[in-house]
Design a protein around this motif. Structure first.
Motif, PDB file in Angstrom:
ATOM      1  N   LYS A  61       0.833  -1.208   0.000  1.00  0.00           N
ATOM      2  CA  LYS A  61       0.000   0.000   0.000  1.00  0.00           C
ATOM      3  C   LYS A  61       0.861   1.250   0.000  1.00  0.00           C
ATOM      4  O   LYS A  61       0.598   2.205  -0.732  1.00  0.00           O
ATOM      5  CB  LYS A  61      -0.915  -0.005   1.223  1.00  0.00           C
ATOM      6  CG  LYS A  61      -2.032  -1.009   1.158  1.00  0.00           C
ATOM      7  CD  LYS A  61      -2.873  -0.979   2.417  1.00  0.00           C
ATOM      8  CE  LYS A  61      -3.936  -2.075   2.409  1.00  0.00           C
ATOM      9  NZ  LYS A  61      -4.701  -2.098   3.667  1.00  0.00           N
ATOM     10  N   VAL A  62       1.916   1.256   0.822  1.00  0.00           N
ATOM     11  CA  VAL A  62       2.805   2.410   0.872  1.00  0.00           C
ATOM     12  C   VAL A  62       3.511   2.592  -0.466  1.00  0.00           C
ATOM     13  O   VAL A  62       3.653   3.708  -0.963  1.00  0.00           O
ATOM     14  CB  VAL A  62       3.835   2.233   2.025  1.00  0.00           C
ATOM     15  CG1 VAL A  62       4.929   3.279   1.961  1.00  0.00           C
ATOM     16  CG2 VAL A  62       3.134   2.279   3.365  1.00  0.00           C
ATOM     17  N   LYS A  63       3.933   1.469  -1.083  1.00  0.00           N
ATOM     18  CA  LYS A  63       4.612   1.536  -2.378  1.00  0.00           C
ATOM     19  C   LYS A  63       3.696   2.127  -3.437  1.00  0.00           C
ATOM     20  O   LYS A  63       4.110   2.980  -4.224  1.00  0.00           O
ATOM     21  CB  LYS A  63       5.065   0.136  -2.793  1.00  0.00           C
ATOM     22  CG  LYS A  63       5.743   0.086  -4.132  1.00  0.00           C
ATOM     23  CD  LYS A  63       6.046  -1.337  -4.543  1.00  0.00           C
ATOM     24  CE  LYS A  63       6.531  -1.391  -5.970  1.00  0.00           C
ATOM     25  NZ  LYS A  63       6.590  -2.752  -6.475  1.00  0.00           N
ATOM     26  N   SER A  64       2.447   1.674  -3.465  1.00  0.00           N
ATOM     27  CA  SER A  64       1.522   2.213  -4.466  1.00  0.00           C
ATOM     28  C   SER A  64       1.275   3.700  -4.228  1.00  0.00           C
ATOM     29  O   SER A  64       1.165   4.476  -5.172  1.00  0.00           O
ATOM     30  CB  SER A  64       0.210   1.429  -4.454  1.00  0.00           C
ATOM     31  OG  SER A  64      -0.452   1.610  -3.221  1.00  0.00           O
ATOM     32  N   GLY A  65       1.216   4.118  -2.956  1.00  0.00           N
ATOM     33  CA  GLY A  65       1.067   5.539  -2.658  1.00  0.00           C
ATOM     34  C   GLY A  65       2.249   6.347  -3.156  1.00  0.00           C
ATOM     35  O   GLY A  65       2.081   7.430  -3.737  1.00  0.00           O
ATOM     36  N   PHE A  66       3.466   5.842  -2.939  1.00  0.00           N
ATOM     37  CA  PHE A  66       4.653   6.535  -3.430  1.00  0.00           C
ATOM     38  C   PHE A  66       4.686   6.579  -4.948  1.00  0.00           C
ATOM     39  O   PHE A  66       5.068   7.586  -5.545  1.00  0.00           O
ATOM     40  CB  PHE A  66       5.926   5.870  -2.909  1.00  0.00           C
ATOM     41  CG  PHE A  66       6.302   6.287  -1.516  1.00  0.00           C
ATOM     42  CD1 PHE A  66       6.375   7.610  -1.159  1.00  0.00           C
ATOM     43  CD2 PHE A  66       6.597   5.327  -0.560  1.00  0.00           C
ATOM     44  CE1 PHE A  66       6.725   7.991   0.120  1.00  0.00           C
ATOM     45  CE2 PHE A  66       6.946   5.687   0.722  1.00  0.00           C
ATOM     46  CZ  PHE A  66       7.010   7.027   1.062  1.00  0.00           C
ATOM     47  N   ASP A  68       2.132   6.561  -6.978  1.00  0.00           N
ATOM     48  CA  ASP A  68       1.144   7.552  -7.418  1.00  0.00           C
ATOM     49  C   ASP A  68       1.678   8.971  -7.245  1.00  0.00           C
ATOM     50  O   ASP A  68       1.523   9.821  -8.131  1.00  0.00           O
ATOM     51  CB  ASP A  68      -0.160   7.384  -6.640  1.00  0.00           C
ATOM     52  CG  ASP A  68      -0.883   6.086  -6.982  1.00  0.00           C
ATOM     53  OD1 ASP A  68      -0.598   5.521  -8.067  1.00  0.00           O
ATOM     54  OD2 ASP A  68      -1.728   5.643  -6.171  1.00  0.00           O
ATOM     55  N   ALA A  69       2.299   9.228  -6.105  1.00  0.00           N
ATOM     56  CA  ALA A  69       2.854  10.564  -5.866  1.00  0.00           C
ATOM     57  C   ALA A  69       3.960  10.871  -6.872  1.00  0.00           C
ATOM     58  O   ALA A  69       4.026  11.988  -7.410  1.00  0.00           O
ATOM     59  CB  ALA A  69       3.392  10.659  -4.442  1.00  0.00           C
TER      60      ALA A  69
END
Length: 163
Positions: A61-66, A68-69
Protein backbone atom coordinates in the motif's frame (compact mmCIF):
# COMPACT_ATOMS: atom_id res chain seq x y z
CA UNK A 1 -8.79 -21.04 27.22
CA UNK A 2 -8.54 -24.14 29.38
CA UNK A 3 -7.65 -23.32 32.96
CA UNK A 4 -5.69 -26.03 34.79
CA UNK A 5 -5.16 -25.61 38.51
CA UNK A 6 -2.92 -27.68 40.76
CA UNK A 7 -5.80 -29.90 41.82
CA UNK A 8 -6.78 -30.70 38.22
CA UNK A 9 -3.19 -31.47 37.25
CA UNK A 10 -2.81 -33.78 40.26
CA UNK A 11 -6.00 -35.59 39.29
CA UNK A 12 -4.79 -36.02 35.68
CA UNK A 13 -1.41 -37.29 36.96
CA UNK A 14 -3.06 -39.83 39.27
CA UNK A 15 -5.33 -41.14 36.51
CA UNK A 16 -2.36 -41.36 34.12
CA UNK A 17 -0.33 -43.24 36.72
CA UNK A 18 -3.12 -45.76 37.20
CA UNK A 19 -4.01 -46.18 33.51
CA UNK A 20 -0.54 -46.11 31.95
CA UNK A 21 1.49 -47.55 34.78
CA UNK A 22 4.67 -46.39 36.49
CA UNK A 23 7.04 -48.03 33.95
CA UNK A 24 5.66 -46.31 30.84
CA UNK A 25 4.68 -42.97 32.41
CA UNK A 26 8.09 -41.18 31.96
CA UNK A 27 8.27 -42.19 28.29
CA UNK A 28 4.68 -41.03 27.67
CA UNK A 29 5.37 -37.75 29.48
CA UNK A 30 8.47 -37.17 27.30
CA UNK A 31 6.47 -37.89 24.13
CA UNK A 32 3.66 -35.55 25.21
CA UNK A 33 6.24 -32.83 25.96
CA UNK A 34 7.84 -33.23 22.52
CA UNK A 35 4.44 -33.08 20.80
CA UNK A 36 3.48 -29.95 22.75
CA UNK A 37 6.81 -28.34 21.81
CA UNK A 38 6.25 -29.11 18.12
CA UNK A 39 2.72 -27.70 18.35
CA UNK A 40 4.01 -24.48 19.94
CA UNK A 41 6.69 -24.09 17.27
CA UNK A 42 4.11 -24.64 14.52
CA UNK A 43 1.78 -22.05 16.05
CA UNK A 44 4.62 -19.53 16.34
CA UNK A 45 5.62 -20.14 12.69
CA UNK A 46 2.04 -19.59 11.54
CA UNK A 47 1.86 -16.43 13.61
CA UNK A 48 5.08 -15.05 12.11
CA UNK A 49 3.86 -15.87 8.59
CA UNK A 50 0.60 -14.03 9.23
CA UNK A 51 2.47 -11.02 10.63
CA UNK A 52 4.85 -11.07 7.66
CA UNK A 53 1.97 -11.17 5.16
CA UNK A 54 0.28 -8.26 6.95
CA UNK A 55 3.52 -6.25 6.78
CA UNK A 56 3.90 -7.09 3.09
CA UNK A 57 0.38 -5.85 2.38
CA UNK A 58 1.10 -2.62 4.26
CA UNK A 59 4.34 -2.15 2.32
CA UNK A 60 2.50 -2.71 -0.96
CA UNK A 61 0.00 0.00 0.00
CA UNK A 62 2.80 2.41 0.87
CA UNK A 63 4.61 1.54 -2.38
CA UNK A 64 1.52 2.21 -4.47
CA UNK A 65 1.07 5.54 -2.66
CA UNK A 66 4.65 6.54 -3.43
CA UNK A 67 4.29 5.46 -7.05
CA UNK A 68 1.14 7.55 -7.42
CA UNK A 69 2.85 10.56 -5.87
CA UNK A 70 5.90 10.11 -8.13
CA UNK A 71 3.64 9.81 -11.18
CA UNK A 72 1.84 13.02 -10.23
CA UNK A 73 5.13 14.87 -9.73
CA UNK A 74 6.45 13.56 -13.04
CA UNK A 75 3.31 14.70 -14.86
CA UNK A 76 3.42 18.15 -13.28
CA UNK A 77 7.14 18.57 -14.09
CA UNK A 78 6.72 17.40 -17.69
CA UNK A 79 3.72 19.70 -18.07
CA UNK A 80 5.79 22.62 -16.79
CA UNK A 81 8.65 21.76 -19.13
CA UNK A 82 6.30 21.48 -22.12
CA UNK A 83 4.73 24.82 -21.20
CA UNK A 84 8.16 26.48 -20.89
CA UNK A 85 9.32 25.01 -24.24
CA UNK A 86 6.16 26.29 -25.89
CA UNK A 87 6.74 29.78 -24.52
CA UNK A 88 10.38 29.73 -25.65
CA UNK A 89 9.40 28.60 -29.14
CA UNK A 90 6.68 31.22 -29.38
CA UNK A 91 9.11 33.90 -28.16
CA UNK A 92 11.69 32.96 -30.77
CA UNK A 93 8.95 32.88 -33.37
CA UNK A 94 10.61 31.06 -36.26
CA UNK A 95 10.94 27.44 -37.38
CA UNK A 96 14.74 27.74 -37.61
CA UNK A 97 15.03 28.14 -33.86
CA UNK A 98 13.86 24.56 -33.26
CA UNK A 99 16.57 23.05 -35.44
CA UNK A 100 19.16 25.40 -33.95
CA UNK A 101 18.08 24.44 -30.43
CA UNK A 102 18.24 20.69 -31.26
CA UNK A 103 21.71 21.02 -32.87
CA UNK A 104 22.97 22.97 -29.87
CA UNK A 105 21.52 20.38 -27.51
CA UNK A 106 23.14 17.48 -29.41
CA UNK A 107 26.58 19.09 -29.57
CA UNK A 108 26.58 19.99 -25.88
CA UNK A 109 25.50 16.46 -24.93
CA UNK A 110 28.18 14.81 -27.08
CA UNK A 111 30.91 17.04 -25.67
CA UNK A 112 30.19 15.90 -22.09
CA UNK A 113 29.97 12.15 -22.66
CA UNK A 114 32.72 10.56 -20.55
CA UNK A 115 35.23 8.26 -22.17
CA UNK A 116 35.32 4.67 -20.95
CA UNK A 117 38.01 3.99 -18.38
CA UNK A 118 40.27 0.97 -18.81
CA UNK A 119 40.15 -1.52 -15.99
CA UNK A 120 43.25 -1.67 -13.87
CA UNK A 121 44.34 -4.79 -12.03
CA UNK A 122 45.74 -2.66 -9.22
CA UNK A 123 42.28 -1.35 -8.49
CA UNK A 124 40.92 -4.87 -8.30
CA UNK A 125 43.75 -5.86 -5.98
CA UNK A 126 43.15 -2.80 -3.82
CA UNK A 127 39.50 -3.74 -3.46
CA UNK A 128 40.51 -6.86 -1.52
CA UNK A 129 39.92 -6.37 2.24
CA UNK A 130 43.04 -5.86 4.32
CA UNK A 131 42.14 -8.65 6.76
CA UNK A 132 42.03 -11.10 3.83
CA UNK A 133 45.38 -9.83 2.52
CA UNK A 134 46.93 -10.31 5.95
CA UNK A 135 45.43 -13.79 6.31
CA UNK A 136 46.55 -14.96 2.87
CA UNK A 137 50.03 -13.42 3.12
CA UNK A 138 49.64 -10.75 0.42
CA UNK A 139 51.82 -7.70 0.99
CA UNK A 140 49.77 -4.72 2.01
CA UNK A 141 52.49 -2.08 1.59
CA UNK A 142 55.16 -2.19 -1.09
CA UNK A 143 58.48 -0.42 -0.53
CA UNK A 144 61.40 0.05 -2.85
CA UNK A 145 64.85 -1.22 -1.92
CA UNK A 146 66.07 2.30 -1.15
CA UNK A 147 63.08 2.95 1.08
CA UNK A 148 63.71 -0.28 3.00
CA UNK A 149 67.39 0.66 3.51
CA UNK A 150 66.40 4.11 4.72
CA UNK A 151 63.78 2.68 7.02
CA UNK A 152 66.10 0.26 8.77
CA UNK A 153 69.20 2.51 8.77
CA UNK A 154 70.16 3.80 12.23
CA UNK A 155 69.74 7.52 12.88
CA UNK A 156 72.48 9.89 11.72
CA UNK A 157 73.67 10.64 15.27
CA UNK A 158 74.25 6.94 15.95
CA UNK A 159 76.21 6.49 12.69
CA UNK A 160 78.55 9.39 13.33
CA UNK A 161 79.52 8.10 16.80
CA UNK A 162 80.57 4.72 15.36
CA UNK A 163 84.33 4.35 14.53
Amino acid sequence: MIDFGIDKLALIGAVALIVIGPEKLPRVARTVGLLLGKAQRYVSQVQTEVNRSIEIEELKKVKSGFEDAARNVEQSVSGGINHAEGEINSALGSGQSDSYYNDLHQTSYNSFVPKPVRKNWRLKRAAMPTWYKQQSGVRRHVQSGAARVARFRPPAAARSSQP
